[in-house]
Design a protein around this motif. Sequence first.
Motif, short mmCIF file in Angstrom:
data_model
loop_
_atom_site.label_atom_id
_atom_site.label_comp_id
_atom_site.label_asym_id
_atom_site.label_seq_id
_atom_site.Cartn_x
_atom_site.Cartn_y
_atom_site.Cartn_z
N LYS A 41 -26.73 -13.08 -35.27
CA LYS A 41 -26.18 -14.43 -35.10
C LYS A 41 -26.77 -15.10 -33.88
CE LYS A 41 -21.78 -13.60 -37.44
NZ LYS A 41 -20.31 -13.50 -37.27
N TYR A 89 -28.83 -18.59 -33.88
CA TYR A 89 -28.52 -19.72 -33.01
C TYR A 89 -29.78 -20.24 -32.32
CZ TYR A 89 -23.61 -18.37 -33.50
OH TYR A 89 -22.37 -18.09 -33.99
N ASN A 100 -19.64 -22.60 -27.50
CA ASN A 100 -18.78 -23.58 -28.17
C ASN A 100 -18.23 -23.03 -29.48
OD1 ASN A 100 -19.27 -25.46 -26.14
ND2 ASN A 100 -21.07 -26.31 -27.19
N HIS A 101 -19.09 -22.34 -30.21
CA HIS A 101 -18.62 -21.74 -31.46
C HIS A 101 -17.55 -20.67 -31.20
CE1 HIS A 101 -18.76 -20.61 -35.65
NE2 HIS A 101 -19.03 -19.33 -35.33
N THR A 145 -14.36 -22.42 -30.36
CA THR A 145 -13.72 -22.94 -31.58
C THR A 145 -13.00 -21.83 -32.34
OG1 THR A 145 -15.47 -24.62 -31.73
CG2 THR A 145 -14.15 -24.21 -33.71
N ILE A 146 -13.67 -20.69 -32.43
CA ILE A 146 -13.05 -19.55 -33.14
C ILE A 146 -11.78 -19.10 -32.42
CG2 ILE A 146 -13.40 -17.13 -33.80
CD1 ILE A 146 -16.32 -17.81 -34.28
N TYR A 206 -24.36 -23.35 -27.67
CA TYR A 206 -23.80 -23.43 -29.02
C TYR A 206 -22.95 -22.20 -29.34
CZ TYR A 206 -23.65 -23.55 -34.12
OH TYR A 206 -23.22 -23.53 -35.41
N ARG A 207 -23.40 -21.03 -28.89
CA ARG A 207 -22.64 -19.81 -29.14
C ARG A 207 -21.31 -19.84 -28.39
NH1 ARG A 207 -22.88 -14.63 -26.90
NH2 ARG A 207 -24.53 -15.28 -25.48
#
Length: 594
Positions: free
Chosen positions: A279, A283, A299-300, A303-304, A296-297
């Motif tokens: 993953k 990214y 932020n992701h 979010t999770i 991005y990782r």
Amino acid sequence: MAEKSSKTIDNSNILRIAANIVDAGDQEVVQLLLELQQKLNDAPSNAAQKLRHDAFELGLLDVCFSTLLNSDYKEVDGKWNSVAKIVELVCDICSVLQPDQDQDQANQFEQAVLYAAEVLLKVANIVHKDVHQSKTQSMEIRIEVTRAFRIVLDGMIWLVSAHSWLALFVLQAKSYIALLMSGENDTASTIISIITNFISIRPGICKELQEDDINNIMDELIYKLTTTNEIVIASTITRLLLTIIEDNSNISLTLYERYKGLKQLVNRWIGRGFDNALKQFIYILDSGSAKSAHEYRINHAATIIQSAFKGYKERKKLKSAQQAMTKLQQKIRKRVQDKIAKRIQDKEVEVAKRERDIRKRKDMLKSKERQLQALNAIPAAKMAEYFTKSEILAATKIQSVWRGLVARRKFKIESENLRQWRAARTIQRCARKFLDRLRSRKLQAAAKESLMPPGLDDQRRTELMTVVEKFKKQHSEVERSQEEIEEMLYDIEDILTHYWSFLPNWRRKQYEMDALVARIETETELLNEAPSLSEVQPEDLEKFTCYSQPIVRKAQEEVQADLKALEEPWWKHLGGDSDSDDDDLFPEFPKLRN
């Protein structure tokens, strides 16, 4: 010392091996090199360094190079094991080739190490071809060839760890690129892991590589990632790509621009056991830079985490609402069940009361019927007498019931009074004891005051001072001469010497006495705790077994005497036989004469 001298290796062994190599054939050269490798391994650490330098000065390293490049490994004794040991010998000699202040010697060492790295790469390619060809041969040969190939690559890594500047040369070498391109499933992981080891040995090496060199390496890694079906190889390549990007962040942009559509080919490895690394690589492919991929990782991941937390809160609320509804339903059902149970219980009590009343009425009717039958059987002349007796019995019963009630009430009152009286007695007894203790303390204090001596006046003080001075004069210290003092010291030394000479014997006797007393106490305790003869077990005999020969002999004699006495007639035991036995047992005690 003998062992140390046996392990010491003289310079003459190296000279002998070098002289024999000059006139030796290929097979003999291999045997001599293996002997040299064994000698270096057996040498102590302080002598091994000098021996390696001597081997380099005598040109034995060049002999190793020519043997590795020109020999037919299948014809060599030991085959691949011999090749692996010669590679270890090369790495062992190169480990001491460190540049000094002498520039000429430094250049010589550098050229030798570079050539050693090149030779090892060529040998690795030769052995790798034999690994590919050994697939049609037996399993033992395949294992032997694969082991030799891994030893060659381990030697390369070990050589680079000793000379870190070699890492750049190896990665730029065409031999390594060819080796990387020809790697198959069973050797690809070992070949690829070299880059990971080089990065850990020399951080920042990816920035030193030329763009063409790094592109060649990346092309081959991406090709193997997309074409292989081995999970281990795919996982190793993915982690290596992340390591390369971490070492040189500019490569992430090259990945984004050079390898379009790589994400679709890589997605097939999702769920194969290395999802975290995969993953992160995806990214980087999406964002074009490691920094953007990291953001991005993050932020992701946030979010999770938020979605998981919100879901947790909603599930917790729903669970609490379900629990509340369940409790409410339980309370309502319990209340309804309690009402039904109470209603049933009231009905049962009412039915029982009715049955009891009916039974009482029936019993009363039966008793009246029996009375009527009894009255019918009584003659008319005795009717008055019968009623009189009935009235007397009724009056007696009423009086007994009444007297019992009065006696119970009186007993209850009397028991309460008795309890109070006992409590009063206990309180009075405690009070009397307390007062007695106070009285005795006062009497003791008064007695002490009466026994105190009277105060001293001036006359009495003068008398006591006179007595003290007189005592001091009578018991004044006697002045002694130096000779008397020395004589006293000699006497004291003699006394102490005699004491210390006697002390060990006394202590030994005391220890023996204590041991004897302890032994007697132990045996006494065993005899006291001994079971009866009917309860004796075989294991109990060991506790009462004595190994002292005099005691055993004495016991045997007493048992024989007892057996002999039992066999004699009864009349022989009359009279004074017991006295003679006592005399035999205790000869040290005199007889008691009347």
